[in-house]
Design a protein around this motif. Sequence first.
Motif, PDB file in Angstrom:
ATOM      1  N   MET A   1       0.847  -1.168   0.000  1.00 47.80           N
ATOM      2  CA  MET A   1       0.000   0.000   0.000  1.00 47.80           C
ATOM      3  C   MET A   1       0.895   1.234   0.000  1.00 47.80           C
ATOM      4  SD  MET A   1      -2.979   1.310   2.628  1.00 47.80           S
ATOM      5  CE  MET A   1      -2.096   1.075   4.123  1.00 47.80           C
ATOM      6  N   LYS A   2       0.523   2.193  -0.868  1.00 51.96           N
ATOM      7  CA  LYS A   2       1.242   3.458  -0.931  1.00 51.96           C
ATOM      8  C   LYS A   2       0.218   4.584  -0.903  1.00 51.96           C
ATOM      9  CE  LYS A   2       4.231   6.303  -3.726  1.00 51.96           C
ATOM     10  NZ  LYS A   2       4.851   6.502  -5.021  1.00 51.96           N
ATOM     11  N   ILE A   3       0.444   5.551  -0.031  1.00 50.61           N
ATOM     12  CA  ILE A   3      -0.407   6.730   0.054  1.00 50.61           C
ATOM     13  C   ILE A   3       0.452   7.942  -0.292  1.00 50.61           C
ATOM     14  CG2 ILE A   3      -1.768   8.208   1.568  1.00 50.61           C
ATOM     15  CD1 ILE A   3      -2.567   5.732   3.130  1.00 50.61           C
ATOM     16  N   SER A   4      -0.065   8.790  -1.164  1.00 50.95           N
ATOM     17  CA  SER A   4       0.647  10.010  -1.523  1.00 50.95           C
ATOM     18  C   SER A   4      -0.328  11.174  -1.521  1.00 50.95           C
ATOM     19  CB  SER A   4       1.318   9.864  -2.895  1.00 50.95           C
ATOM     20  OG  SER A   4       0.350   9.636  -3.889  1.00 50.95           O
ATOM     21  N   ALA A   5       0.226  12.392  -1.481  1.00 53.85           N
ATOM     22  CA  ALA A   5      -0.615  13.595  -1.452  1.00 53.85           C
ATOM     23  C   ALA A   5       0.116  14.738  -2.130  1.00 53.85           C
ATOM     24  CB  ALA A   5      -0.947  13.969  -0.011  1.00 53.85           C
ATOM     25  N   ARG A   6      -0.674  15.624  -2.721  1.00 51.93           N
ATOM     26  CA  ARG A   6      -0.118  16.821  -3.331  1.00 51.93           C
ATOM     27  C   ARG A   6      -1.174  17.926  -3.287  1.00 51.93           C
ATOM     28  NH1 ARG A   6      -1.982  13.727  -7.526  1.00 51.93           N
ATOM     29  NH2 ARG A   6      -3.021  14.831  -9.218  1.00 51.93           N
ATOM     30  N   ILE A   7      -0.724  19.157  -3.493  1.00 56.88           N
ATOM     31  CA  ILE A   7      -1.616  20.313  -3.540  1.00 56.88           C
ATOM     32  C   ILE A   7      -1.665  20.824  -4.973  1.00 56.88           C
ATOM     33  CG2 ILE A   7      -1.894  22.745  -2.849  1.00 56.88           C
ATOM     34  CD1 ILE A   7      -2.606  21.062  -0.553  1.00 56.88           C
ATOM     35  N   GLU A   8      -2.875  21.074  -5.463  1.00 60.55           N
ATOM     36  CA  GLU A   8      -3.094  21.683  -6.779  1.00 60.55           C
ATOM     37  C   GLU A   8      -4.125  22.790  -6.633  1.00 60.55           C
ATOM     38  OE1 GLU A   8      -4.421  18.802  -9.609  1.00 60.55           O
ATOM     39  OE2 GLU A   8      -2.529  17.703  -9.596  1.00 60.55           O
ATOM     40  N   ASP A   9      -3.723  24.021  -6.885  1.00 59.96           N
ATOM     41  CA  ASP A   9      -4.646  25.157  -6.842  1.00 59.96           C
ATOM     42  C   ASP A   9      -5.410  25.244  -5.520  1.00 59.96           C
ATOM     43  OD1 ASP A   9      -3.961  25.870  -9.491  1.00 59.96           O
ATOM     44  OD2 ASP A   9      -5.413  24.413 -10.270  1.00 59.96           O
ATOM     45  N   GLY A  10      -4.740  25.000  -4.409  1.00 59.97           N
ATOM     46  CA  GLY A  10      -5.375  25.092  -3.095  1.00 59.97           C
ATOM     47  C   GLY A  10      -6.166  23.871  -2.679  1.00 59.97           C
ATOM     48  N   ASN A  11      -6.233  22.868  -3.542  1.00 64.70           N
ATOM     49  CA  ASN A  11      -6.943  21.626  -3.242  1.00 64.70           C
ATOM     50  C   ASN A  11      -5.928  20.502  -3.068  1.00 64.70           C
ATOM     51  OD1 ASN A  11      -9.529  22.857  -3.678  1.00 64.70           O
ATOM     52  ND2 ASN A  11      -9.119  22.719  -5.856  1.00 64.70           N
ATOM     53  N   ALA A  12      -6.206  19.607  -2.150  1.00 68.69           N
ATOM     54  CA  ALA A  12      -5.334  18.449  -1.938  1.00 68.69           C
ATOM     55  C   ALA A  12      -5.863  17.277  -2.746  1.00 68.69           C
ATOM     56  CB  ALA A  12      -5.290  18.081  -0.458  1.00 68.69           C
ATOM     57  N   ILE A  13      -4.940  16.493  -3.285  1.00 78.18           N
ATOM     58  CA  ILE A  13      -5.277  15.254  -3.974  1.00 78.18           C
ATOM     59  C   ILE A  13      -4.556  14.135  -3.226  1.00 78.18           C
ATOM     60  CG2 ILE A  13      -5.235  13.959  -6.135  1.00 78.18           C
ATOM     61  CD1 ILE A  13      -6.800  16.602  -6.326  1.00 78.18           C
ATOM     62  N   LEU A  14      -5.311  13.256  -2.592  1.00 78.94           N
ATOM     63  CA  LEU A  14      -4.742  12.106  -1.888  1.00 78.94           C
ATOM     64  C   LEU A  14      -4.966  10.865  -2.729  1.00 78.94           C
ATOM     65  CD1 LEU A  14      -5.377  14.242   0.407  1.00 78.94           C
ATOM     66  CD2 LEU A  14      -5.249  12.309   1.923  1.00 78.94           C
ATOM     67  N   SER A  15      -3.938  10.032  -2.855  1.00 80.09           N
ATOM     68  CA  SER A  15      -4.025   8.812  -3.653  1.00 80.09           C
ATOM     69  C   SER A  15      -3.623   7.618  -2.812  1.00 80.09           C
ATOM     70  CB  SER A  15      -3.081   8.883  -4.859  1.00 80.09           C
ATOM     71  OG  SER A  15      -3.411   9.957  -5.685  1.00 80.09           O
ATOM     72  N   LEU A  16      -4.353   6.542  -2.984  1.00 77.78           N
ATOM     73  CA  LEU A  16      -4.050   5.264  -2.349  1.00 77.78           C
ATOM     74  C   LEU A  16      -3.855   4.245  -3.458  1.00 77.78           C
ATOM     75  CD1 LEU A  16      -3.941   3.205   0.012  1.00 77.78           C
ATOM     76  CD2 LEU A  16      -6.418   3.021  -0.216  1.00 77.78           C
ATOM     77  N   THR A  17      -2.677   3.615  -3.459  1.00 71.31           N
ATOM     78  CA  THR A  17      -2.381   2.602  -4.469  1.00 71.31           C
ATOM     79  C   THR A  17      -2.075   1.290  -3.770  1.00 71.31           C
ATOM     80  OG1 THR A  17      -1.435   4.317  -5.884  1.00 71.31           O
ATOM     81  CG2 THR A  17      -0.914   2.032  -6.438  1.00 71.31           C
ATOM     82  N   THR A  18      -2.770   0.248  -4.183  1.00 74.87           N
ATOM     83  CA  THR A  18      -2.495  -1.108  -3.692  1.00 74.87           C
ATOM     84  C   THR A  18      -2.123  -1.961  -4.903  1.00 74.87           C
ATOM     85  OG1 THR A  18      -4.757  -1.888  -3.920  1.00 74.87           O
ATOM     86  CG2 THR A  18      -4.183  -0.852  -1.823  1.00 74.87           C
ATOM     87  N   ILE A  19      -1.855  -3.211  -4.677  1.00 71.71           N
ATOM     88  CA  ILE A  19      -1.495  -4.106  -5.774  1.00 71.71           C
ATOM     89  C   ILE A  19      -2.600  -4.168  -6.822  1.00 71.71           C
ATOM     90  CG2 ILE A  19      -1.064  -6.527  -6.354  1.00 71.71           C
ATOM     91  CD1 ILE A  19       0.417  -6.734  -3.678  1.00 71.71           C
ATOM     92  N   SER A  20      -3.844  -4.149  -6.383  1.00 70.88           N
ATOM     93  CA  SER A  20      -4.947  -4.359  -7.327  1.00 70.88           C
ATOM     94  C   SER A  20      -5.806  -3.137  -7.626  1.00 70.88           C
ATOM     95  CB  SER A  20      -5.856  -5.471  -6.797  1.00 70.88           C
ATOM     96  OG  SER A  20      -6.391  -5.089  -5.543  1.00 70.88           O
ATOM     97  N   SER A  21      -5.565  -2.006  -6.956  1.00 71.29           N
ATOM     98  CA  SER A  21      -6.441  -0.861  -7.217  1.00 71.29           C
ATOM     99  C   SER A  21      -5.759   0.459  -6.878  1.00 71.29           C
ATOM    100  CB  SER A  21      -7.732  -0.979  -6.406  1.00 71.29           C
ATOM    101  OG  SER A  21      -7.463  -0.835  -5.039  1.00 71.29           O
ATOM    102  N   ARG A  22      -6.421   1.525  -7.311  1.00 69.15           N
ATOM    103  CA  ARG A  22      -5.956   2.879  -7.006  1.00 69.15           C
ATOM    104  C   ARG A  22      -7.190   3.748  -6.784  1.00 69.15           C
ATOM    105  NH1 ARG A  22      -1.383   6.568  -9.638  1.00 69.15           N
ATOM    106  NH2 ARG A  22      -2.005   8.458  -8.574  1.00 69.15           N
ATOM    107  N   SER A  23      -7.152   4.563  -5.746  1.00 64.59           N
ATOM    108  CA  SER A  23      -8.259   5.478  -5.499  1.00 64.59           C
ATOM    109  C   SER A  23      -7.712   6.857  -5.169  1.00 64.59           C
ATOM    110  CB  SER A  23      -9.152   4.958  -4.365  1.00 64.59           C
ATOM    111  OG  SER A  23      -8.415   4.861  -3.179  1.00 64.59           O
ATOM    112  N   LYS A  24      -8.530   7.868  -5.441  1.00 63.00           N
ATOM    113  CA  LYS A  24      -8.148   9.260  -5.188  1.00 63.00           C
ATOM    114  C   LYS A  24      -9.272   9.968  -4.458  1.00 63.00           C
ATOM    115  CE  LYS A  24      -5.087  10.263  -9.032  1.00 63.00           C
ATOM    116  NZ  LYS A  24      -4.821  11.185 -10.121  1.00 63.00           N
ATOM    117  N   LEU A  25      -8.879  10.970  -3.684  1.00 64.07           N
ATOM    118  CA  LEU A  25      -9.850  11.844  -3.029  1.00 64.07           C
ATOM    119  C   LEU A  25      -9.362  13.274  -3.179  1.00 64.07           C
ATOM    120  CD1 LEU A  25     -12.391  12.224  -1.259  1.00 64.07           C
ATOM    121  CD2 LEU A  25     -10.875  12.099   0.727  1.00 64.07           C
TER     122      LEU A  25
END
Length: 89
Positions: A1-25
């Motif tokens: 499992m890998k979790i990453s985050a970044r800021i774009e135009d004042g909004n945060a993008i959080l990503s979760l990546t596992t072996i079988s899937s990827r999701s963003k918020l």
Amino acid sequence: MKISARIEDGNAILSLTTISSRSKLKVNDAERLADDLERFLTNPDAEAINRHYRLVPHETGLSLQTIQGRFDLPWRHITTVVNGLRADV
């Protein structure tokens, strides 16, 4: 499992990546999100935070809730997310 985050135009993008899937918020108006997350590292018993998002502590980490969905952050990944959010500022 890998979790990453970044800021774009004042909004945060959080990503979760596992072996079988990827999701963003996407978290709108997240200028204070890194500070809010870090607050729970120094005081895990702090009260929930309510902004354009809601941070709720629980036994295994934090629940980040927005109108678009929910993202669970295990305690061990919070520093990584904070660093990712601050790197883009």
